[in-house]
Scaffold this active site. Structure first.
Site, PDB file in Angstrom:
ATOM      1  N   ALA A 105    -152.878  82.268  11.597  1.00 44.89           N
ATOM      2  CA  ALA A 105    -151.501  82.251  11.085  1.00 44.89           C
ATOM      3  C   ALA A 105    -151.292  81.250   9.947  1.00 44.89           C
ATOM      4  CB  ALA A 105    -150.536  81.968  12.232  1.00 44.89           C
ATOM      5  N   GLU A 106    -151.436  79.963  10.236  1.00 36.83           N
ATOM      6  CA  GLU A 106    -151.045  78.944   9.244  1.00 36.83           C
ATOM      7  C   GLU A 106    -151.713  79.123   7.886  1.00 36.83           C
ATOM      8  OE1 GLU A 106    -150.733  74.829  10.585  1.00 36.83           O
ATOM      9  OE2 GLU A 106    -151.052  75.484  12.636  1.00 36.83           O
TER      10      GLU A 106
ATOM     11  N   HIS B 299    -145.014  74.913  10.449  1.00 35.25           N
ATOM     12  CA  HIS B 299    -144.910  74.417  11.824  1.00 35.25           C
ATOM     13  C   HIS B 299    -145.754  75.324  12.738  1.00 35.25           C
ATOM     14  CE1 HIS B 299    -143.252  72.270  15.208  1.00 35.25           C
ATOM     15  NE2 HIS B 299    -143.150  73.445  15.811  1.00 35.25           N
TER      16      HIS B 299
ATOM     17  N   ASN C 197    -142.041  73.769   4.858  1.00 34.77           N
ATOM     18  CA  ASN C 197    -142.851  73.113   5.893  1.00 34.77           C
ATOM     19  C   ASN C 197    -143.586  74.185   6.700  1.00 34.77           C
ATOM     20  OD1 ASN C 197    -143.663  70.948   7.734  1.00 34.77           O
ATOM     21  ND2 ASN C 197    -142.186  71.801   9.178  1.00 34.77           N
TER      22      ASN C 197
ATOM     23  N   ARG D  99    -137.988  51.001   6.326  1.00 32.71           N
ATOM     24  CA  ARG D  99    -138.113  52.468   6.219  1.00 32.71           C
ATOM     25  C   ARG D  99    -137.473  52.963   4.938  1.00 32.71           C
ATOM     26  NH1 ARG D  99    -135.804  56.603  10.418  1.00 32.71           N
ATOM     27  NH2 ARG D  99    -135.655  57.864   8.571  1.00 32.71           N
TER      28      ARG D  99
ATOM     29  N   ILE E 218    -140.608  61.297   9.112  1.00 27.45           N
ATOM     30  CA  ILE E 218    -139.193  61.699   9.044  1.00 27.45           C
ATOM     31  C   ILE E 218    -138.717  61.444   7.619  1.00 27.45           C
ATOM     32  CG2 ILE E 218    -136.874  61.300   9.957  1.00 27.45           C
ATOM     33  CD1 ILE E 218    -138.149  60.950  12.643  1.00 27.45           C
TER      34      ILE E 218
HETATM   35  C1  GAR Z   1    -150.908  71.781  11.294  1.00 23.64           C
HETATM   36  O1  GAR Z   1    -151.203  72.478  12.462  1.00 23.64           O
HETATM   37  C2  GAR Z   1    -149.420  71.841  10.998  1.00 23.64           C
HETATM   38  O2  GAR Z   1    -148.849  73.064  11.350  1.00 23.64           O
HETATM   39  C3  GAR Z   1    -148.918  70.711  11.862  1.00 23.64           C
HETATM   40  O3  GAR Z   1    -149.865  69.687  11.678  1.00 23.64           O
HETATM   41  C4  GAR Z   1    -151.150  70.278  11.469  1.00 23.64           C
HETATM   42  C5  GAR Z   1    -151.794  69.652  10.246  1.00 23.64           C
HETATM   43  O4  GAR Z   1    -153.130  70.063  10.105  1.00 23.64           O
HETATM   44  N1  GAR Z   1    -147.590  70.327  11.493  1.00 23.64           N
HETATM   45  C6  GAR Z   1    -146.653  70.001  12.387  1.00 23.64           C
HETATM   46  O5  GAR Z   1    -146.852  69.948  13.573  1.00 23.64           O
HETATM   47  C7  GAR Z   1    -145.275  69.705  11.781  1.00 23.64           C
HETATM   48  N2  GAR Z   1    -144.286  69.616  12.803  1.00 23.64           N
HETATM   49  P1  GAR Z   1    -153.891  69.974   8.715  1.00 23.64           P
HETATM   50  O6  GAR Z   1    -153.769  68.522   8.225  1.00 23.64           O
HETATM   51  O7  GAR Z   1    -155.314  70.317   9.036  1.00 23.64           O
HETATM   52  O8  GAR Z   1    -153.262  70.947   7.765  1.00 23.64           O
END
Ligand code: GAR
Length: 208
Positions: A180-181, A110, A108, A66, A93
């Site tokens: 949202a994202e 989330h 990040n 790792r 991680i």
């Molecule tokens: C997204 O929903 C992001 O928020 C999540 O992974 C997905 C990636 O999708 N991240 C986490 O859960 C981090 N803890 P994408 O590859 O289509 O952007």
């Protein structure tokens, strides 16, 4: 000009929102220097290549430990020489060295309203499964700075999303991404690129 690296593990829809944001002017003063994935076959790498962005894979299985993997990752990031690292669905991680070197320079996304449904084990679809299991009526997404903990750094932006009757984890995940994202991640980058984000006493202050 803010130089950014985007780290991904999967489909890369958040990466796409960033690429689109830079191209359509929603994100200003920003250049994507490269995209790094821990999965060789991540579709996100294809998205980067399609837009002429450097795409690099640093896969865990190519390294004996790792620690070696972490060093290779850090080297790949440092080679891009960026001001900000964006974790867009990067499910690894992070080595402590990396977190320390990029304090307040790594963000990040989330898929929940932190501090709900976050921390070790909460990623991707699992987050939405747990939200539905608990029966919450509102969920959402959070953009935060990365610190030494898991989903514990200073919160930059959050956006709520309603849970609807009959939602499956997949349906809810899609709504959280769309509503949202894909909005708050580009917005956070634009705010940082324009010097509007400060961390004071461990909390984010936005000067609009
Ligand atoms: C997204 O929903 C992001 O928020 C999540 O992974 C997905 C990636 O999708 N991240 C986490 O859960 C981090 N803890 P994408 O590859 O289509 O952007």
């Amino acid at each position: 000009m803010l130089k950014i690296a985007v780290l991904v593990s999967g489909g890369g829809t958040n990466l796409q929102a960033i690429i689109d944001g830079v191209e359509n002017g929603k994100i200003t003063n920003t250049k994507i220097e490269g995209v790094i994935s821990n999965k060789r076959d991540a579709y996100a790498l294809e998205r980067a290549k399609k837009h002429g962005i450097k795409a690099v894979a640093v896969a865990r299985k190519d390294y004996a430990s790792r620690e070696e993997f972490g060093d290779a990752l850090l080297q790949a990031i440092n080679e891009l020489d960026v001001d900000l690292i964006v974790l867009a669905g990067f499910l690894v991680i992070l080595p402590e060295k990396l977190v320390a070197q990029y304090e307040h320079r790594m963000i990040n996304i989330h898929p929940s309203l932190i501090p709900s449904f976050c921390g070790p084990g909460y990623y991707g679809l699992k987050v939405h499964e747990e939200a539905l299991e608990r029966g919450v009526k509102v969920t959402g997404a959070t953009v935060h700075f990365v610190d030494g903990g898991c989903d514990s750094g200073p919160i930059i932006l959050q956006k709520p999303v309603m849970v609807e009757q009959g939602d499956t984890p997949e349906i809810l995940q899609k709504r959280v991404m769309e509503q949202a994202e894909w909005n708050i991640l580009p917005e956070a980058i634009d705010l940082i690129a324009n010097g509007k984000v400060q961390v004071i006493d461990g909390k984010v202050v936005i000067n609009k």
